[in-house]
Design a protein around this motif. Sequence first.
Motif, mmCIF file in Angstrom:
data_model
loop_
_atom_site.group_PDB
_atom_site.id
_atom_site.type_symbol
_atom_site.label_atom_id
_atom_site.label_comp_id
_atom_site.label_asym_id
_atom_site.label_seq_id
_atom_site.Cartn_x
_atom_site.Cartn_y
_atom_site.Cartn_z
ATOM 1 N N ARG A 286 -6.295 -3.864 -8.196
ATOM 2 C CA ARG A 286 -5.243 -3.538 -7.236
ATOM 3 C C ARG A 286 -5.855 -3.427 -5.834
ATOM 4 O O ARG A 286 -5.940 -2.323 -5.277
ATOM 5 N N GLY B 175 -1.080 -3.304 3.725
ATOM 6 C CA GLY B 175 -0.348 -2.366 4.555
ATOM 7 C C GLY B 175 0.536 -3.125 5.528
ATOM 8 O O GLY B 175 1.132 -4.147 5.186
ATOM 9 N N SER C 111 0.820 -1.209 0.000
ATOM 10 C CA SER C 111 0.000 0.000 0.000
ATOM 11 C C SER C 111 0.853 1.258 0.000
ATOM 12 O O SER C 111 0.341 2.363 -0.205
ATOM 13 N N LEU D 32 0.663 4.064 -2.634
ATOM 14 C CA LEU D 32 -0.325 5.136 -2.577
ATOM 15 C C LEU D 32 0.227 6.396 -1.918
ATOM 16 O O LEU D 32 -0.452 7.428 -1.888
ATOM 17 N N SER E 5 -9.611 -0.941 5.336
ATOM 18 C CA SER E 5 -10.163 -1.464 4.086
ATOM 19 C C SER E 5 -11.083 -2.651 4.374
ATOM 20 O O SER E 5 -10.809 -3.461 5.264
ATOM 21 N N GLU F 254 -6.487 -2.951 -2.119
ATOM 22 C CA GLU F 254 -5.748 -2.478 -0.961
ATOM 23 C C GLU F 254 -6.233 -3.264 0.250
ATOM 24 O O GLU F 254 -7.434 -3.276 0.548
ATOM 25 N N SER G 197 -6.091 -4.524 4.365
ATOM 26 C CA SER G 197 -5.721 -4.146 5.732
ATOM 27 C C SER G 197 -6.442 -5.058 6.704
ATOM 28 O O SER G 197 -7.354 -5.800 6.339
ATOM 29 N N ARG H 193 -2.087 -5.031 -2.482
ATOM 30 C CA ARG H 193 -1.446 -3.917 -1.802
ATOM 31 C C ARG H 193 -1.757 -3.928 -0.306
ATOM 32 O O ARG H 193 -2.554 -3.117 0.186
#
Length: 269
Positions: free
Chosen positions: A177, A124, A90, A93, A243, A179, A181, A122
């Motif tokens: 893509r 985190g 991530s 970004l 997310s 993201e 979390s 992606r």
Amino acid sequence: MFVITGATGNVGRHVVAELLDAGHKVRALSRDPATASLPDGAEVARTADLPLEGATGVLLNPAAFWNGVDELLDRARRAGVRRIVVLSSSAVLAGEGNPIGDHHLALERQVEATGLEWTHLRPGAFAANALGWADQIRGNGVVRGPHARAHTVPIDERDIAAVAARALTGDDLAGTRPELSGPESLTFADQARIIGEAIGRPVTYEELSPEAARAAMAYAPEPVVDALLAFWAEAVDRPQPVSSEVERITGRPARTFAEWAAEHVRDFA
């Protein structure tokens, strides 16, 4: 057949298990197959040999390729691989100038340029990053690090693996893509406390000065240290976005950090 690079890592090992449980053939790449200790049923091969013949999809973990992925991508095209799933970050970004994000964004673009199908995962912060505290916790129960009140949204590596397996085997994530979390924003102090609750004794987080924190991170390249310390400084007392992609893609909620800690008691106790 799916090829998993970085198969003995925090994510790769779980991707291998996910795919095998679903009945797929898996070729797991490891620098040292003799010590890989992967689940029964996986074909284990040397990363350096890059055996991609017969593979439909490849999970690309850039940590397994310090010298770049040119050869892997070239072999993938020649071997008839259909899809590359990239374990990205991530950090892409964050905008240009972040060395972690710049590195992963360049890799994403390189994969897209092959003309193969792709998905860029992606995530985190990994919950597994807390394993770096294990020696301190087993010692006196005090974690020393930067910015005790900095927020991250740690994700269980098994959730990343579940999404990766879905991206390899299905078509609905091609060209996306996501993201990724965990389900809650936590400070470093929160994470230390939660680990203490899991192991049944108090764990506290003692904040280091910026100078001491930088010295403790001397193992990493200086630009990476700069980027991490800057991110954590900005995240002090600022909860980070959560997310919902893990739940949307897998159909179940992302695991909490407390659940992750409970699964790793032996690492800290």
